[in-house]
Scaffold this active site. Structure first.
Site, PDB file in Angstrom:
ATOM      1  N   GLU A 133     -17.191  -2.608  -6.457  1.00 53.68           N
ATOM      2  CA  GLU A 133     -16.867  -4.270  -5.482  1.00 53.68           C
ATOM      3  C   GLU A 133     -15.726  -4.087  -5.280  1.00 53.68           C
ATOM      4  OE1 GLU A 133     -20.125  -5.322  -4.806  1.00 53.68           O
ATOM      5  OE2 GLU A 133     -20.366  -7.252  -5.102  1.00 53.68           O
ATOM      6  N   THR A 185     -18.607  -6.380   4.894  1.00 52.48           N
ATOM      7  CA  THR A 185     -18.037  -7.308   3.825  1.00 52.48           C
ATOM      8  C   THR A 185     -16.948  -7.966   4.247  1.00 52.48           C
ATOM      9  OG1 THR A 185     -19.883  -7.736   2.050  1.00 52.48           O
ATOM     10  CG2 THR A 185     -17.718  -8.592   1.596  1.00 52.48           C
TER      11      THR A 185
HETATM   12  N1  HSE Z   1     -18.916 -13.688  -1.670  1.00 49.77           N
HETATM   13  C1  HSE Z   1     -18.649 -12.772  -0.931  1.00 49.77           C
HETATM   14  C2  HSE Z   1     -18.376 -13.115   0.401  1.00 49.77           C
HETATM   15  C3  HSE Z   1     -20.334 -11.790  -0.860  1.00 49.77           C
HETATM   16  O1  HSE Z   1     -18.926 -13.895   1.403  1.00 49.77           O
HETATM   17  O2  HSE Z   1     -17.829 -12.074   1.258  1.00 49.77           O
HETATM   18  C4  HSE Z   1     -20.073 -10.992  -0.510  1.00 49.77           C
HETATM   19  O3  HSE Z   1     -21.535 -10.350  -0.305  1.00 49.77           O
END
Ligand code: HSE
Length: 313
Positions: A133, A185
């Protein structure tokens, strides 16, 4: 650890919905559909080879690949004299908000752990997958990789040290619409404010606690009214065409509630019955047909198992 020739495994790595509306970076849910398929085998040379059958042009340099980075870490940690070759059949589109990078990372880690004789517990597997990630989003967040590995709904109470809690849940149907636009993201995190007002924080943690309590008590009404996000959604929803209308119409069609899936652009809704979940799918499709934006939809349920081992040799 020594090399065993021809040892390989095929896994199915599912999509996930991070945040669950109010729980930014701390709540996540594992889906049955969509999912990736990955084949991992041991190779004699100590290195990681990534092959992929998709059209997404993801980096195949292992340290830059979300599945490759955790595999390199595993080789390091077990002081291996062998390596891994990974073939990824990607189904979960990158930048969909459905945990595409997490599926690659978690699938690779679960497959590697299987080939190594299950030497790592689930927390260790999440720890490795989080480095994937980091490659994808620049941050080690676990709200996709944890549900992908544990299955079901998970709460990440803390990342350092890792404290993951599986939250029991009643039968839930999930409807997802994935508009064919890409939201990275990293970009969707960049636009967020770094500070929140105390009154918003109070409302948000009331909702997180309400959602967890609702899930544990099988209280659908409480689940529904806790699916509210006063911090992230007002900013990110601007990137998603038709968001407010989808939300309003789906609730009118009987959804318990829902919102942005992960960092978007997918939108998800939870329902009590398949019938409602399918009616919601139609509402979503109608709105996006009118907007004129290509999309995929899914009606699915909670996946309680996470990454699945399909076969092995
Ligand atoms: N919690 C993360 C965000 C998840 O919302 O940036 C990304 O899939």
């Amino acid at each position: 650890m020594k090399f065993e020739a021809e040892k390989k495994v095929v896994v199915e790595a599912p999509g996930t919905i991070a945040n669950l509306v109010c729980g930014f970076d701390v709540l996540g849910l594992c889906l049955h559909t969509p999912h990736d398929t990955m084949e991992l085998k041991l190779i004699e040379e100590k290195k990681v080879i990534i092959r992929s059958s998709d059209k997404y042009s993801l980096p195949t340099e292992p340290s830059q690949n979300t599945a490759g980075a955790p595999l390199l870490e595993i080789l390091q940690e077990v002081d291996a004299a062998f390596g891994f070759e990974l073939l990824i059949h990607k189904n979960i589109m990158p930048g969909s908000g459905l945990g595409s990078s997490a599926a690659s990372a978690a699938g690779a880690v679960v497959a590697a752990n299987h080939l190594l004789g299950n030497i790592f517990n689930k927390n260790d597997q999440v720890r490795f997958a989080m480095s994937g990630e980091k490659v994808a989003t620049g941050v080690k967040h676990a709200d996709n990789v944890a549900p992908c590995i544990f299955g079901g709904i998970t709460l990440i109470r803390s990342i350092f040290p890792l404290d993951i809690i599986s939250i029991p849940a009643p039968q839930l149907y999930v409807t997802v619409i994935h508009p064919q636009i890409e939201v990275k993201t990293s970009d969707a995190r960049q636009i967020l404010r770094k500070e929140v007002l105390l009154k918003d924080a109070i409302r948000q943690w009331g909702n997180i606690a309400g959602l967890v309590a609702g899930l544990m008590k099988n209280d659908y009404e409480l689940i529904g009214r806790s699916l509210e996000d006063v911090i992230i959604e007002p900013i990110r929803s601007i990137l998603i065409p038709g968001f407010d209308e989808v939300k309003k119409n789906c609730k009118n069609a009987g959804a318990l509630g829902g919102g942005i899936s992960g960092s978007g652009p997918s939108i998800f809704m939870l329902s009590k019955s398949r019938e409602t979940a399918e009616a919601i799918e139609k509402e979503m499709q109608m709105i996006y047909q009118r907007i004129g934006l290509a999309h995929y939809t899914y009606v699915t349920t909670l996946n309680m198992d996470g990454v699945k081992i399909l076969n092995q040799a």
